[in-house]
Design a protein around this motif. Structure first.
Motif, PDB file in Angstrom:
ATOM      1  N   ARG A 190       0.832  -1.204   0.000  1.00 45.23           N
ATOM      2  CA  ARG A 190       0.000   0.000   0.000  1.00 45.23           C
ATOM      3  C   ARG A 190       0.867   1.254   0.000  1.00 45.23           C
ATOM      4  NH1 ARG A 190      -5.364  -0.628   1.076  1.00 45.23           N
ATOM      5  NH2 ARG A 190      -6.071  -2.707   1.666  1.00 45.23           N
ATOM      6  N   LEU A 191       2.022   1.184   0.658  1.00 49.80           N
ATOM      7  CA  LEU A 191       2.904   2.345   0.738  1.00 49.80           C
ATOM      8  C   LEU A 191       3.461   2.694  -0.642  1.00 49.80           C
ATOM      9  CD1 LEU A 191       4.100   4.354   2.734  1.00 49.80           C
ATOM     10  CD2 LEU A 191       6.051   2.824   3.013  1.00 49.80           C
ATOM     11  N   ARG A 192       3.879   1.668  -1.410  1.00 43.34           N
ATOM     12  CA  ARG A 192       4.399   1.907  -2.759  1.00 43.34           C
ATOM     13  C   ARG A 192       3.316   2.500  -3.655  1.00 43.34           C
ATOM     14  NH1 ARG A 192       5.928  -3.119  -5.406  1.00 43.34           N
ATOM     15  NH2 ARG A 192       6.640  -1.808  -7.110  1.00 43.34           N
ATOM     16  N   ALA A 193       2.106   1.939  -3.549  1.00 45.84           N
ATOM     17  CA  ALA A 193       1.004   2.434  -4.374  1.00 45.84           C
ATOM     18  C   ALA A 193       0.666   3.881  -4.022  1.00 45.84           C
ATOM     19  CB  ALA A 193      -0.224   1.540  -4.186  1.00 45.84           C
ATOM     20  N   LEU A 194       0.674   4.192  -2.730  1.00 41.84           N
ATOM     21  CA  LEU A 194       0.387   5.561  -2.292  1.00 41.84           C
ATOM     22  C   LEU A 194       1.461   6.518  -2.770  1.00 41.84           C
ATOM     23  CD1 LEU A 194      -1.553   7.321  -0.610  1.00 41.84           C
ATOM     24  CD2 LEU A 194      -0.084   6.868   1.363  1.00 41.84           C
ATOM     25  N   SER A 195       2.712   6.092  -2.670  1.00 41.62           N
ATOM     26  CA  SER A 195       3.831   6.921  -3.131  1.00 41.62           C
ATOM     27  C   SER A 195       3.714   7.192  -4.629  1.00 41.62           C
ATOM     28  CB  SER A 195       5.156   6.219  -2.830  1.00 41.62           C
ATOM     29  OG  SER A 195       6.244   6.944  -3.371  1.00 41.62           O
ATOM     30  N   ALA A 196       3.357   6.156  -5.386  1.00 41.63           N
ATOM     31  CA  ALA A 196       3.219   6.309  -6.835  1.00 41.63           C
ATOM     32  C   ALA A 196       2.107   7.286  -7.185  1.00 41.63           C
ATOM     33  CB  ALA A 196       2.952   4.952  -7.483  1.00 41.63           C
ATOM     34  N   THR A 197       1.013   7.245  -6.417  1.00 39.85           N
ATOM     35  CA  THR A 197      -0.122   8.129  -6.678  1.00 39.85           C
ATOM     36  C   THR A 197       0.291   9.595  -6.634  1.00 39.85           C
ATOM     37  OG1 THR A 197      -1.712   6.530  -5.804  1.00 39.85           O
ATOM     38  CG2 THR A 197      -2.406   8.838  -5.838  1.00 39.85           C
ATOM     39  N   PHE A 198       1.146   9.939  -5.665  1.00 45.14           N
ATOM     40  CA  PHE A 198       1.528  11.337  -5.483  1.00 45.14           C
ATOM     41  C   PHE A 198       2.736  11.748  -6.333  1.00 45.14           C
ATOM     42  CE2 PHE A 198      -0.791  10.531  -1.496  1.00 45.14           C
ATOM     43  CZ  PHE A 198      -1.685  11.590  -1.539  1.00 45.14           C
ATOM     44  N   ARG A 199       3.529  10.777  -6.801  1.00 42.79           N
ATOM     45  CA  ARG A 199       4.774  11.113  -7.490  1.00 42.79           C
ATOM     46  C   ARG A 199       4.775  10.855  -8.996  1.00 42.79           C
ATOM     47  NH1 ARG A 199       9.338   8.176  -4.132  1.00 42.79           N
ATOM     48  NH2 ARG A 199      10.679   9.313  -5.600  1.00 42.79           N
ATOM     49  N   ARG A 306      -4.941   2.433  -9.629  1.00 40.23           N
ATOM     50  CA  ARG A 306      -3.720   2.526  -8.812  1.00 40.23           C
ATOM     51  C   ARG A 306      -2.609   1.669  -9.396  1.00 40.23           C
ATOM     52  NH1 ARG A 306      -7.315   2.437  -4.245  1.00 40.23           N
ATOM     53  NH2 ARG A 306      -6.955   0.196  -4.012  1.00 40.23           N
ATOM     54  N   LYS A 307      -2.965   0.511  -9.926  1.00 39.71           N
ATOM     55  CA  LYS A 307      -1.955  -0.348 -10.552  1.00 39.71           C
ATOM     56  C   LYS A 307      -1.345   0.355 -11.761  1.00 39.71           C
ATOM     57  CE  LYS A 307       0.423  -4.114 -11.178  1.00 39.71           C
ATOM     58  NZ  LYS A 307       1.467  -4.544 -10.230  1.00 39.71           N
ATOM     59  N   HIS A 308      -2.165   1.066 -12.524  1.00 41.35           N
ATOM     60  CA  HIS A 308      -1.627   1.839 -13.651  1.00 41.35           C
ATOM     61  C   HIS A 308      -0.653   2.902 -13.153  1.00 41.35           C
ATOM     62  CE1 HIS A 308      -1.147   4.512 -17.006  1.00 41.35           C
ATOM     63  NE2 HIS A 308      -1.704   5.487 -16.317  1.00 41.35           N
ATOM     64  N   GLU A 309      -1.024   3.613 -12.095  1.00 44.16           N
ATOM     65  CA  GLU A 309      -0.137   4.645 -11.535  1.00 44.16           C
ATOM     66  C   GLU A 309       1.198   4.045 -11.109  1.00 44.16           C
ATOM     67  OE1 GLU A 309      -3.491   7.678  -9.615  1.00 44.16           O
ATOM     68  OE2 GLU A 309      -2.579   6.099  -8.398  1.00 44.16           O
ATOM     69  N   LEU A 310       1.134   2.867 -10.498  1.00 38.65           N
ATOM     70  CA  LEU A 310       2.357   2.224 -10.011  1.00 38.65           C
ATOM     71  C   LEU A 310       3.248   1.788 -11.174  1.00 38.65           C
ATOM     72  CD1 LEU A 310       3.995   1.236  -7.616  1.00 38.65           C
ATOM     73  CD2 LEU A 310       2.677  -0.886  -7.650  1.00 38.65           C
ATOM     74  N   THR A 311       2.676   1.160 -12.199  1.00 39.98           N
ATOM     75  CA  THR A 311       3.494   0.713 -13.336  1.00 39.98           C
ATOM     76  C   THR A 311       4.071   1.913 -14.094  1.00 39.98           C
ATOM     77  OG1 THR A 311       1.481   0.550 -14.688  1.00 39.98           O
ATOM     78  CG2 THR A 311       2.274  -1.470 -13.661  1.00 39.98           C
ATOM     79  N   GLN A 312       3.289   2.992 -14.215  1.00 40.24           N
ATOM     80  CA  GLN A 312       3.770   4.191 -14.886  1.00 40.24           C
ATOM     81  C   GLN A 312       4.884   4.864 -14.080  1.00 40.24           C
ATOM     82  OE1 GLN A 312       3.133   5.438 -17.862  1.00 40.24           O
ATOM     83  NE2 GLN A 312       4.374   7.278 -17.572  1.00 40.24           N
ATOM     84  N   PHE A 313       4.723   4.888 -12.764  1.00 39.30           N
ATOM     85  CA  PHE A 313       5.743   5.480 -11.890  1.00 39.30           C
ATOM     86  C   PHE A 313       7.049   4.692 -11.967  1.00 39.30           C
ATOM     87  CE2 PHE A 313       7.693   5.606  -7.573  1.00 39.30           C
ATOM     88  CZ  PHE A 313       8.108   6.930  -7.593  1.00 39.30           C
ATOM     89  N   GLU A 314       6.949   3.365 -11.955  1.00 41.68           N
ATOM     90  CA  GLU A 314       8.142   2.523 -12.050  1.00 41.68           C
ATOM     91  C   GLU A 314       8.840   2.730 -13.391  1.00 41.68           C
ATOM     92  OE1 GLU A 314       6.612  -1.367 -11.321  1.00 41.68           O
ATOM     93  OE2 GLU A 314       6.799  -1.199  -9.125  1.00 41.68           O
ATOM     94  N   LEU A 315       8.072   2.915 -14.455  1.00 46.07           N
ATOM     95  CA  LEU A 315       8.647   3.214 -15.767  1.00 46.07           C
ATOM     96  C   LEU A 315       9.381   4.559 -15.738  1.00 46.07           C
ATOM     97  CD1 LEU A 315       9.087   2.912 -18.812  1.00 46.07           C
ATOM     98  CD2 LEU A 315       6.755   3.776 -19.158  1.00 46.07           C
ATOM     99  N   GLU A 316       8.765   5.563 -15.138  1.00 46.10           N
ATOM    100  CA  GLU A 316       9.381   6.890 -15.061  1.00 46.10           C
ATOM    101  C   GLU A 316      10.672   6.854 -14.236  1.00 46.10           C
ATOM    102  OE1 GLU A 316       5.140   9.341 -15.370  1.00 46.10           O
ATOM    103  OE2 GLU A 316       6.348   9.446 -13.555  1.00 46.10           O
ATOM    104  N   VAL A 387      -2.375  -1.016 -19.590  1.00 50.28           N
ATOM    105  CA  VAL A 387      -3.307  -0.016 -20.114  1.00 50.28           C
ATOM    106  C   VAL A 387      -4.267  -0.650 -21.116  1.00 50.28           C
ATOM    107  CG1 VAL A 387      -3.490   2.036 -21.584  1.00 50.28           C
ATOM    108  CG2 VAL A 387      -1.858   1.999 -19.693  1.00 50.28           C
ATOM    109  N   ASP A 388      -3.734  -1.425 -22.066  1.00 52.38           N
ATOM    110  CA  ASP A 388      -4.574  -2.029 -23.107  1.00 52.38           C
ATOM    111  C   ASP A 388      -5.571  -3.024 -22.520  1.00 52.38           C
ATOM    112  OD1 ASP A 388      -3.200  -0.537 -24.956  1.00 52.38           O
ATOM    113  OD2 ASP A 388      -1.876  -2.173 -25.590  1.00 52.38           O
ATOM    114  N   ARG A 389      -5.066  -3.920 -21.656  1.00 49.19           N
ATOM    115  CA  ARG A 389      -5.944  -4.941 -21.082  1.00 49.19           C
ATOM    116  C   ARG A 389      -6.977  -4.322 -20.144  1.00 49.19           C
ATOM    117  NH1 ARG A 389      -1.685  -9.684 -19.267  1.00 49.19           N
ATOM    118  NH2 ARG A 389      -1.539 -10.778 -21.266  1.00 49.19           N
ATOM    119  N   ALA A 390      -6.513  -3.397 -19.310  1.00 50.45           N
ATOM    120  CA  ALA A 390      -7.421  -2.779 -18.343  1.00 50.45           C
ATOM    121  C   ALA A 390      -8.523  -1.995 -19.042  1.00 50.45           C
ATOM    122  CB  ALA A 390      -6.636  -1.863 -17.398  1.00 50.45           C
ATOM    123  N   TRP A 391      -8.178  -1.296 -20.114  1.00 50.90           N
ATOM    124  CA  TRP A 391      -9.194  -0.481 -20.781  1.00 50.90           C
ATOM    125  C   TRP A 391     -10.268  -1.354 -21.422  1.00 50.90           C
ATOM    126  CZ3 TRP A 391     -10.257   4.035 -19.389  1.00 50.90           C
ATOM    127  CH2 TRP A 391     -11.131   4.829 -20.136  1.00 50.90           C
TER     128      TRP A 391
END
Length: 437
Positions: A190-199, A306-316, A387-391
């Protein structure tokens, strides 16, 4: 079957139904879809037939009372062939349903996994028990658990999961199979997901809009449920107070000769009207449960965002790290330091490092850059796939939501109209009684 629930379509099961199911391998590729229209619900009938209260010792050896639910299944090919074999059955606790759903959420992060019914009653009005062992609440939860299974078994991806099949058919040992998948280690903190949301800097706008929509959906459904609970409270009181009419008319009839029969009959109509509210509000509670399902669906929708935010944050982060490594390589190769660094200050104070050290560092940086490029490539692919699968699943969910909520709200309105008509009929009957006096 609960209104708005998925319904089974008659289909033909293969000679070996288990062979069509997708297992979970070490790469967690448990996401293959069955053939078009080959969801589990087309191959198997299922229901949660009944609930039963039991007692036993828990993990810390203390006595506890709990509820178990009987799941019955039957292969659809037997029904299609005109045979009617006895269904296979097994018992499951609510906590086992929770384990199944947690597994599905982790294994399929791009799927809006159907929610479970509430563990404890929410949005209760004063006559409704908040006790999770109350028979009426247990019955509504049984209906909700059946709806959950039908939702999962009709999903084009989730329905072909091997663990789901084990849950429905293997009473013992299925938990071990779940834990062997290692899904708990794959769960995002949850901490990683929360961090990704804000960053996170550049999330997909569609998912940001969907996350905002899920917040609004949860807000509006909760407000509607609160309003309904307040109305139920007042309606219950209004109906029950009509019993006073019945009592007064009955007592009055005792002192009247010519008017007595009419007053007595009118009193009976009022008593029946006062008693009818119990069945009315019990039926209304089922429509409230359908709204609650979408209240909980809002959180499932947010989990995908939130999973999208986390994967995008890890990519960034991987991209930023790669840029930094390439800059270090350039500075080391040219000897020109473009940004302030402790290493640059050290070189100025104590002189440049030896050629051998410099070559070794360059070689190490080349290796790190190669690894970084591979990581960025993997993260880019992971992000794009999510992104593709989720959409695709978001669009499926929208169609389901619009259909279900429209049906639930129309049925709720029809029920209210019917309730009002019954009230009119009661007073019409009372009028007839008075006319005959």
């Amino acid at each position: 079957m609960r209104p708005g629930s998925p319904t089974a379509s008659v289909g033909k099961m293969s000679e070996d139904g288990k062979e069509e199911l997708v297992g979970t391998d070490d790469d967690s590729e448990n996401t293959a879809m069955g053939e078009e229209g080959s969801t589990l619900l087309r191959r198997m009938e299922m229901c949660v037939a009944e609930a039963e209260k039991r007692s036993g010792k828990n993990a810390v050896n203390m006595q506890e009372t709990f509820t178990v639910y009987l799941i019955e299944t039957r292969p659809m090919d037997a029904v299609a062939d005109g045979r009617n074999p006895a269904p296979d059955s097994l018992w499951r606790r609510y906590s086992e349903f929770e384990l199944l759903r947690n597994y599905l959420v982790v294994t399929y992060p791009y799927i809006i996994v159907p929610p479970l019914p509430e563990k404890r009653a929410e949005f209760v009005w004063h006559k409704l028990s908040a006790d999770n062992m109350d028979p009426d609440f247990v019955e509504r939860r049984r209906v909700g658990l059946e709806n959950f299974l039908l939702r999962v078994a009709s999903h084009p991806v989730l329905s072909n999961d091997k663990i789901l099949y084990h849950f429905l058919t293997e009473e013992h040992g299925w938990k071990e199979v779940v834990y062997e998948t290692g899904f708990q280690a794959k769960a995002d903190s949850r901490l990683r997901a929360l961090s990704a949301t804000f960053r996170v800097r550049n999330p997909d706008k569609r998912f940001m809009e969907m996350k905002h929509y899920s917040d609004e959906l949860q807000s509006h459904t909760s407000q509607l449920l609160r309003a309904r609970a307040r109305v139920a409270d007042r309606l219950y009181g209004v109906y029950k107070v009509h019993g006073n009419y019945g009592r007064v008319f009955s007592e009055w009839s005792a002192i009247e000769k010519e008017m007595g029969d009419g007053l007595q009959s009118a009193g009976h109509h009022m008593d029946a009207y006062a008693a009818s509210i119990d069945d009315i509000l019990e039926e209304e509670e089922h429509y409230a449960d359908q709204l609650k399902e979408y209240l909980f669906y809002a959180e499932a929708l947010r989990a995908v965002c939130r999973k999208h935010e986390l994967t995008q944050f890890e990519l960034e982060m991987a991209s930023q790290d790669l840029i930094s490594k390439k800059q270090q390589r350039e500075e080391l190769a040219t000897g020109i330091v473009r940004t302030f660094s402790f290493k640059g200050m050290t070189n100025k104070l104590f002189g440049q490092e030896a050629p051998e050290q410099r070559e070794a560092r360059l070689k190490l940086l080349e290796e790190l850059i190669a690894e970084g490029e591979e990581t960025v490539k993997e993260k880019t692919l992971e992000c794009e796939e999510h992104v593709d699968r989720a959409w695709v699943d978001v669009q499926r969910f929208k169609e389901q939501k619009d259909k279900d909520l429209r049906e639930a709200l129309i049925n709720f309105a029809v029920m209210q109209i019917s309730m009002c008509k019954k009230g009119i009929q009661v007073w019409s009957n009372a009028k007839e009684c008075f006319l005959k006096m």
